[in-house]
Scaffold this active site. Structure first.
Site, short mmCIF file in Angstrom:
data_model
loop_
_atom_site.label_atom_id
_atom_site.label_comp_id
_atom_site.label_asym_id
_atom_site.label_seq_id
_atom_site.Cartn_x
_atom_site.Cartn_y
_atom_site.Cartn_z
N GLU A 98 0.90 -1.23 0.01
CA GLU A 98 0.01 0.07 -0.08
C GLU A 98 0.90 1.39 0.08
O GLU A 98 2.04 1.25 0.36
CB GLU A 98 -0.89 -0.28 1.30
N ASP A 102 -3.34 5.63 6.62
CA ASP A 102 -3.72 7.10 7.08
C ASP A 102 -4.66 6.71 8.39
O ASP A 102 -4.39 6.34 9.49
CB ASP A 102 -4.24 7.99 5.85
N THR A 103 -6.00 6.80 7.89
CA THR A 103 -6.94 6.36 8.94
C THR A 103 -6.82 5.13 9.20
O THR A 103 -7.48 4.36 10.21
CB THR A 103 -8.22 6.62 8.50
N THR A 106 -8.73 1.69 4.70
CA THR A 106 -8.49 0.98 3.31
C THR A 106 -7.67 -0.67 3.85
O THR A 106 -8.12 -1.51 3.39
CB THR A 106 -7.33 1.87 2.49
P1 5GP Z 1 -6.75 5.42 4.80
O1 5GP Z 1 -7.45 6.76 5.36
O2 5GP Z 1 -7.73 4.38 4.35
O3 5GP Z 1 -5.80 4.68 5.78
O4 5GP Z 1 -5.78 6.01 3.12
C1 5GP Z 1 -6.37 5.72 2.18
C2 5GP Z 1 -5.75 6.36 0.91
O5 5GP Z 1 -5.92 7.73 1.23
C3 5GP Z 1 -4.38 6.12 0.89
O6 5GP Z 1 -4.18 4.73 0.39
C4 5GP Z 1 -3.76 7.01 -0.13
O7 5GP Z 1 -4.15 6.73 -1.25
C5 5GP Z 1 -4.57 8.25 0.39
N1 5GP Z 1 -3.96 9.35 1.08
C6 5GP Z 1 -3.94 9.28 2.65
N2 5GP Z 1 -3.02 10.13 2.97
C7 5GP Z 1 -2.64 10.79 1.88
C8 5GP Z 1 -1.55 11.75 1.37
O8 5GP Z 1 -0.90 12.26 2.29
N3 5GP Z 1 -1.14 11.81 0.03
C9 5GP Z 1 -1.86 11.18 -0.97
N4 5GP Z 1 -1.43 11.46 -1.90
N5 5GP Z 1 -2.69 10.12 -0.66
C10 5GP Z 1 -3.13 10.06 0.78
#
Ligand code: 5GP
Length: 179
Positions: A98, A102-103, A106
């Site tokens: 991956e 972030d949160t 995913t």
């Molecule tokens: P989650 O919040 O589900 O962990 O992350 C979901 C997706 O949000 C990541 O796979 C990524 O594609 C996008 N994302 C989260 N933070 C960032 C960031 O700082 N930059 C970019 N380009 N995408 C992000």
């Protein structure tokens, strides 16, 4: 208009990916069952290609793509698979690759979805582990870089589909933001 501030240089990225590749190689060394690396499109494709060329393993490769439904950027978004792997994962060691955790939603969703398929093991590698907005317990097993906050681009990561080809990792400074 936003501007970019480099946080990890191209050389740092490449050295760190080589280190993580070596940890991964060590971890899967000697396993009898097939190893499958699953790339999460689009953002992980550059990291995935770098990692693949540096591991001392011969993994199968697969690609998944996720779609989020819900209101804009609110955390209540529903995640689904819009592109699934094309092979059975039964009895295989699966490494999800991956871009950013972030949160954690995913990775949490993917672990649940791929974990139903009779895998021998299921682990997660990410280029960037972001700590600020963690909502679910989804700690990745192999992490290249940890950042506290901010929005980052480069190495496959975009802002409005731009900057994916940059070889350094950059923080985006939005014009209204204090530096
Ligand atoms: P989650 O919040 O589900 O962990 O992350 C979901 C997706 O949000 C990541 O796979 C990524 O594609 C996008 N994302 C989260 N933070 C960032 C960031 O700082 N930059 C970019 N380009 N995408 C992000």
């Amino acid at each position: 208009m936003e501007r970019l501030e480099p946080i990890f240089s191209s050389q740092q990225v490449s050295e760190r990916i080589a280190e993580v590749a070596s940890e991964i190689s060590q971890s899967y060394k000697g396993v009898q069952e097939p190893v499958v690396f699953v790339c999460v499109l689009k953002g992980a494709f550059v990291f995935f290609a770098d990692l693949l060329r540096r591991v001392d393993l011969q993994p199968e490769i697969e690609f998944v793509r996720l779609a989020s439904y819900g209101a804009g950027t609110t955390p209540s978004q529903e995640v689904t698979l819009s592109q699934d792997v094309e092979v059975s994962l039964q009895g295989k060691h699966v490494l999800i690759v991956e871009d950013i955790v972030d949160t954690g939603r995913t990775v949490d969703y993917l672990r649940g979805e791929l974990g139903k398929r009779g895998v021998a093991s299921l682990e997660v590698s990410c280029l960037i582990h972001k700590l600020e907005r963690r909502e679910v317990d989804a700690d990745p097993n192999f992490v290249c870089f940890t950042v506290d906050s901010g929005f980052v681009v480069g190495c496959g990561l975009d802002y409005a589909e731009r900057y994916r080809g940059l070889s350094a990792i950059n923080r985006v400074i939005f014009s209204q933001e204090k530096e």
